[in-house]
Design a protein around this motif. Structure first.
Motif, PDB file in Angstrom:
ATOM      1  N   HIS A 188     -53.343  -9.478 -30.449  1.00 39.78           N
ATOM      2  CA  HIS A 188     -52.778 -10.758 -30.027  1.00 39.78           C
ATOM      3  C   HIS A 188     -53.840 -11.597 -29.323  1.00 39.78           C
ATOM      4  N   ALA A 189     -54.627 -10.975 -28.451  1.00 41.30           N
ATOM      5  CA  ALA A 189     -55.670 -11.703 -27.711  1.00 41.30           C
ATOM      6  C   ALA A 189     -56.776 -12.206 -28.636  1.00 41.30           C
ATOM      7  N   LEU A 190     -57.146 -11.410 -29.614  1.00 38.68           N
ATOM      8  CA  LEU A 190     -58.254 -11.764 -30.508  1.00 38.68           C
ATOM      9  C   LEU A 190     -57.834 -12.674 -31.655  1.00 38.68           C
ATOM     10  N   GLY A 191     -56.564 -12.682 -31.976  1.00 41.34           N
ATOM     11  CA  GLY A 191     -56.095 -13.494 -33.103  1.00 41.34           C
ATOM     12  C   GLY A 191     -56.745 -13.054 -34.405  1.00 41.34           C
ATOM     13  N   GLU A 192     -57.146 -14.006 -35.216  1.00 44.10           N
ATOM     14  CA  GLU A 192     -57.767 -13.705 -36.516  1.00 44.10           C
ATOM     15  C   GLU A 192     -59.044 -12.862 -36.392  1.00 44.10           C
ATOM     16  N   GLU A 193     -59.729 -12.986 -35.256  1.00 47.71           N
ATOM     17  CA  GLU A 193     -60.961 -12.209 -35.055  1.00 47.71           C
ATOM     18  C   GLU A 193     -60.693 -10.711 -34.967  1.00 47.71           C
ATOM     19  N   SER A 194     -59.442 -10.331 -34.741  1.00 45.89           N
ATOM     20  CA  SER A 194     -59.134  -8.904 -34.619  1.00 45.89           C
ATOM     21  C   SER A 194     -59.465  -8.142 -35.895  1.00 45.89           C
ATOM     22  N   LYS A 195     -59.381  -8.794 -37.042  1.00 43.07           N
ATOM     23  CA  LYS A 195     -59.680  -8.128 -38.315  1.00 43.07           C
ATOM     24  C   LYS A 195     -61.128  -7.628 -38.359  1.00 43.07           C
ATOM     25  N   MET A 210     -46.218  -5.381 -33.495  1.00 45.63           N
ATOM     26  CA  MET A 210     -44.912  -6.000 -33.267  1.00 45.63           C
ATOM     27  C   MET A 210     -44.674  -7.208 -34.174  1.00 45.63           C
ATOM     28  N   ASP A 211     -45.742  -7.902 -34.573  1.00 48.60           N
ATOM     29  CA  ASP A 211     -45.570  -9.074 -35.439  1.00 48.60           C
ATOM     30  C   ASP A 211     -45.496  -8.701 -36.916  1.00 48.60           C
ATOM     31  N   GLY A 212     -45.533  -7.391 -37.216  1.00 51.31           N
ATOM     32  CA  GLY A 212     -45.426  -6.924 -38.600  1.00 51.31           C
ATOM     33  C   GLY A 212     -46.751  -6.697 -39.294  1.00 51.31           C
ATOM     34  N   THR A 213     -47.853  -7.160 -38.702  1.00 54.29           N
ATOM     35  CA  THR A 213     -49.156  -6.897 -39.308  1.00 54.29           C
ATOM     36  C   THR A 213     -49.550  -5.444 -39.057  1.00 54.29           C
ATOM     37  N   THR A 214     -50.476  -4.964 -39.869  1.00 53.29           N
ATOM     38  CA  THR A 214     -50.925  -3.583 -39.745  1.00 53.29           C
ATOM     39  C   THR A 214     -52.411  -3.545 -39.442  1.00 53.29           C
ATOM     40  N   VAL A 215     -52.782  -2.703 -38.483  1.00 47.70           N
ATOM     41  CA  VAL A 215     -54.184  -2.461 -38.159  1.00 47.70           C
ATOM     42  C   VAL A 215     -54.570  -1.151 -38.839  1.00 47.70           C
ATOM     43  N   ALA A 216     -55.639  -1.182 -39.621  1.00 48.21           N
ATOM     44  CA  ALA A 216     -56.116   0.028 -40.283  1.00 48.21           C
ATOM     45  C   ALA A 216     -56.646   1.010 -39.245  1.00 48.21           C
ATOM     46  N   VAL A 217     -56.357   2.274 -39.445  1.00 46.71           N
ATOM     47  CA  VAL A 217     -56.817   3.333 -38.551  1.00 46.71           C
ATOM     48  C   VAL A 217     -57.681   4.285 -39.368  1.00 46.71           C
ATOM     49  N   ARG A 218     -58.873   4.563 -38.855  1.00 47.42           N
ATOM     50  CA  ARG A 218     -59.792   5.481 -39.539  1.00 47.42           C
ATOM     51  C   ARG A 218     -59.852   6.805 -38.800  1.00 47.42           C
ATOM     52  N   ARG A 247     -63.241  -7.533 -35.291  1.00 49.68           N
ATOM     53  CA  ARG A 247     -63.717  -7.002 -34.005  1.00 49.68           C
ATOM     54  C   ARG A 247     -62.938  -5.821 -33.450  1.00 49.68           C
ATOM     55  N   LEU A 248     -61.804  -5.496 -34.022  1.00 53.00           N
ATOM     56  CA  LEU A 248     -60.970  -4.417 -33.506  1.00 53.00           C
ATOM     57  C   LEU A 248     -61.074  -3.203 -34.429  1.00 53.00           C
ATOM     58  N   HIS A 249     -61.472  -2.059 -33.862  1.00 45.89           N
ATOM     59  CA  HIS A 249     -61.697  -0.832 -34.632  1.00 45.89           C
ATOM     60  C   HIS A 249     -60.805   0.269 -34.070  1.00 45.89           C
ATOM     61  N   ALA A 250     -59.928   0.810 -34.917  1.00 46.47           N
ATOM     62  CA  ALA A 250     -58.953   1.810 -34.478  1.00 46.47           C
ATOM     63  C   ALA A 250     -59.242   3.154 -35.127  1.00 46.47           C
ATOM     64  N   GLY A 263     -67.192 -11.772 -27.447  1.00 50.24           N
ATOM     65  CA  GLY A 263     -67.821 -11.462 -28.725  1.00 50.24           C
ATOM     66  C   GLY A 263     -67.953  -9.965 -28.982  1.00 50.24           C
ATOM     67  N   GLU A 264     -67.587  -9.155 -28.003  1.00 52.62           N
ATOM     68  CA  GLU A 264     -67.709  -7.709 -28.162  1.00 52.62           C
ATOM     69  C   GLU A 264     -66.699  -7.176 -29.158  1.00 52.62           C
ATOM     70  N   HIS A 265     -67.085  -6.121 -29.836  1.00 50.84           N
ATOM     71  CA  HIS A 265     -66.159  -5.394 -30.697  1.00 50.84           C
ATOM     72  C   HIS A 265     -65.443  -4.373 -29.823  1.00 50.84           C
ATOM     73  N   ILE A 266     -64.214  -4.083 -30.168  1.00 46.24           N
ATOM     74  CA  ILE A 266     -63.411  -3.183 -29.349  1.00 46.24           C
ATOM     75  C   ILE A 266     -62.992  -1.980 -30.182  1.00 46.24           C
ATOM     76  N   VAL A 267     -63.229  -0.798 -29.620  1.00 50.27           N
ATOM     77  CA  VAL A 267     -62.872   0.462 -30.264  1.00 50.27           C
ATOM     78  C   VAL A 267     -61.715   1.076 -29.490  1.00 50.27           C
ATOM     79  N   VAL A 268     -60.687   1.504 -30.214  1.00 49.76           N
ATOM     80  CA  VAL A 268     -59.568   2.213 -29.612  1.00 49.76           C
ATOM     81  C   VAL A 268     -59.463   3.565 -30.305  1.00 49.76           C
ATOM     82  N   THR A 269     -59.699   4.650 -29.556  1.00 47.52           N
ATOM     83  CA  THR A 269     -59.465   5.984 -30.100  1.00 47.52           C
ATOM     84  C   THR A 269     -58.069   6.422 -29.650  1.00 47.52           C
ATOM     85  N   GLY A 270     -57.437   7.266 -30.447  1.00 52.72           N
ATOM     86  CA  GLY A 270     -56.058   7.627 -30.134  1.00 52.72           C
ATOM     87  C   GLY A 270     -55.119   6.483 -30.466  1.00 52.72           C
TER      88      GLY A 270
END
Length: 133
Positions: free
Chosen positions: A41-48, A64-72, A50-53, A19-26
């Protein structure tokens, strides 16, 4: 064809179940992109949610699957909501190739500033874990 990076299944399951949110800097660097791909890939739909870039500027990382993760921009780590628990992967730093374009003292100071921004975020967030390269 290059295949997507995946995590060992038991690790991916533990990340998702935490349930943790994940932050990736860089996030726009090589390691950041590969990590975002594996985590999304591990989080699936929850990545939208829980994943912070974060990186030096706003943009996106195409997975790789063509989706884009927003980067702030990195300073926006200060705006992360405090009600979540976080795991932080701190991969942000000015690389050696940038050093050749500036005095060594400036290079060191800019890397200290990056470290300070992330440190300030750590001080105000509930951090479950930290990975630093």
């Amino acid at each position: 064809m290059i295949s997507a990076v995946t995590l060992e299944p038991s690790i991916a399951a533990r990340i998702k179940e935490s349930g943790e949110h994940i932050v990736v800097t860089g996030a726009t660097g090589w390691f950041g992109k590969a990590l975002l791909d594996a985590l999304a890939h591990a989080l699936g739909e929850e990545s939208k949610e829980r994943l912070h870039a974060f990186a030096s500027r706003e943009g996106g990382v195409e997975l790789m699957d063509g989706t884009t993760v927003a980067v702030r921009p990195l300073p926006e780590t200060a705006t992360l909501p405090q009600e979540h628990r976080y795991f932080i992967f701190h991969l942000a730093f000015l690389t050696k190739d940038k050093q050749s374009a500036m005095p060594l003292a400036e290079y060191a100071e800019r890397n200290r500033a990056i470290r300070q921004q992330v440190g300030d975020a750590l001080d105000r967030l509930d951090v479950a874990g930290l990975c630093v390269t």
